[in-house]
Each structure stands twice: as structure tokens, then as C-alpha cells.
Design a protein around this motif. Sequence first.
Motif, mmCIF file in Angstrom:
data_model
loop_
_atom_site.group_PDB
_atom_site.id
_atom_site.type_symbol
_atom_site.label_atom_id
_atom_site.label_comp_id
_atom_site.label_asym_id
_atom_site.label_seq_id
_atom_site.Cartn_x
_atom_site.Cartn_y
_atom_site.Cartn_z
ATOM 1 N N ILE A 143 3.254 -4.846 11.776
ATOM 2 C CA ILE A 143 2.371 -4.061 12.632
ATOM 3 C C ILE A 143 2.210 -2.644 12.076
ATOM 4 O O ILE A 143 3.197 -1.931 11.876
ATOM 5 N N VAL A 144 0.957 -2.254 11.827
ATOM 6 C CA VAL A 144 0.663 -0.906 11.338
ATOM 7 C C VAL A 144 -0.309 -0.167 12.255
ATOM 8 O O VAL A 144 -0.603 1.013 12.048
ATOM 9 N N GLY A 145 -0.831 -0.863 13.267
ATOM 10 C CA GLY A 145 -1.779 -0.224 14.166
ATOM 11 C C GLY A 145 -1.971 -1.040 15.435
ATOM 12 O O GLY A 145 -1.424 -2.137 15.579
ATOM 13 N N ILE A 146 -2.751 -0.495 16.344
ATOM 14 C CA ILE A 146 -3.041 -1.126 17.636
ATOM 15 C C ILE A 146 -4.552 -1.182 17.803
ATOM 16 O O ILE A 146 -5.236 -0.174 17.580
ATOM 17 N N GLN A 150 -2.506 -5.554 12.869
ATOM 18 C CA GLN A 150 -2.857 -4.939 14.141
ATOM 19 C C GLN A 150 -2.208 -5.675 15.316
ATOM 20 O O GLN A 150 -2.216 -6.911 15.359
ATOM 21 N N VAL A 189 3.855 1.754 19.900
ATOM 22 C CA VAL A 189 4.035 2.919 19.040
ATOM 23 C C VAL A 189 5.524 3.177 18.816
ATOM 24 O O VAL A 189 5.978 3.394 17.684
ATOM 25 N N HIS A 202 7.411 0.151 16.843
ATOM 26 C CA HIS A 202 7.003 -0.119 15.459
ATOM 27 C C HIS A 202 6.833 1.154 14.633
ATOM 28 O O HIS A 202 6.365 1.094 13.501
ATOM 29 N N LEU A 251 4.811 3.716 14.930
ATOM 30 C CA LEU A 251 3.412 3.962 14.602
ATOM 31 C C LEU A 251 3.006 5.392 14.919
ATOM 32 O O LEU A 251 3.606 6.065 15.749
ATOM 33 N N SER A 252 1.946 5.838 14.273
ATOM 34 C CA SER A 252 1.299 7.089 14.635
ATOM 35 C C SER A 252 0.374 6.833 15.821
ATOM 36 O O SER A 252 -0.242 5.774 15.927
ATOM 37 N N SER A 311 -3.022 5.690 15.083
ATOM 38 C CA SER A 311 -3.285 4.310 14.676
ATOM 39 C C SER A 311 -3.912 3.490 15.800
ATOM 40 O O SER A 311 -4.207 2.311 15.621
#
Length: 203
Positions: free
Chosen positions: A53-56, A124, A154, A157, A159-160, A163
Motif C-alpha cells: 500500500i502506497v496510497g488511498i 492503492q 495512513v 502503512h 503513508l503521507s 497520498s
Amino acid sequence: MKLPASLFLALLVALPAFAAGPATLAGIEQGIVAVHGWGSTPADPALARPHIIVGITLHHQGETYKAGTDPAQYLRTLQRWSRDTKKWIDIPYHYVVDLEGKTFAARDLRYAGDTNTTYDPKGQALIEVVGNFEDVEPNQQQLDAVVDMMALLVARHGLSIDSIRGHKDHTQTLCPGKNLYRYLESGYFRHKVALRLAGIGRI
């Protein structure tokens, strides 16, 4: 001195994901209805695409969802359609939010989602909110549930907050509908997620 709203939001966005306490995150997780709770059947792992997972990405159902609809039945129907008609491993989304703001686990988060459009959702975490938000407005329970779910993702994982996206940010589509997308466009979701992670009360 009162900070300008733009600077306040910028500072919140910069907050680290670990600002949320474990009990808060655990509470969000405990509120998610597990797949066995709505009658899911196992997916075929041979069809899965593992991912990180790198984004939503936020989606909407894109169809009318009537008050009184049984969310478990909706999910079972969506699962059958996804597998029988689309030949996907499972429901295309990882989480589904109903009219009352209840969040249901759907596709295993370890596996990439699917879409009817041209973007590849690998990497995602996909959240679907029931309803067609070209025609109707999201209610506050749905907005709060989306904020909670985004905050959890966030934090879990690393995340920013930047994202967080909508389906239409990846490809040409109306999804997640103009009435839901404006909460992304205005910065509402990122702002509320930052507050949630900072532990500034219930949103």
C-alpha cells in the motif's frame, strides 16, 4: 496569535502518522465488520496480485443505494457479480462504507483491487462509499467513517496524507462523484485526517 488557515492545515499535514494513540487505531479497527460478518466466501489466491500500500483512493458505488438496503446482501451481490461477470478475484474495493457510516472489510488488503477504468489500482487501498454522489450528498456518518478509515490506513502503512486521492485523480471518470469529490478537492479529508491523527477529539 491565530495562525492563518492555510498555515494551520500545512502544519497538520506535516504531522507524523504515529501521533494517533494505539487505542484509537484499535478502536477504528474493531469497528470494521469482518468479511465473515457479511457472509463473504473465500477468494482464489491464484488470481490475486499481491501489492504494497502506497496510497488511498476513494470511490463511490455510482448507483442508487436506497435507505433500508441490507449492506450484507449488497456486498454478497457485488461479490458474485465481481467474480462471475468480471472474473475478478473479489469485490474490487478493500473497504465499503454504508449509509449509516458502518465500514465493511471487502477484498483482502494484501491484494490489489480492480477497476472498470484504465488506471491500475495496484498499491492503492480502495474505499467505496455506497450511493451515487453525482446525484446525492454524502451524509455526515459516511464522511466520518471515511476520515476514520483514511486515518487508520495512513497510520498503519506509514503513508503521507498527500497520498489520499479520488478515483478521478487517476483517470477519466466521474467517480467518486462531484458531491463526494469536493471533500477531496477542498482539502476537507486531508485536514480531518490530520486532526484525527493528532488526537484532537472526535471529528
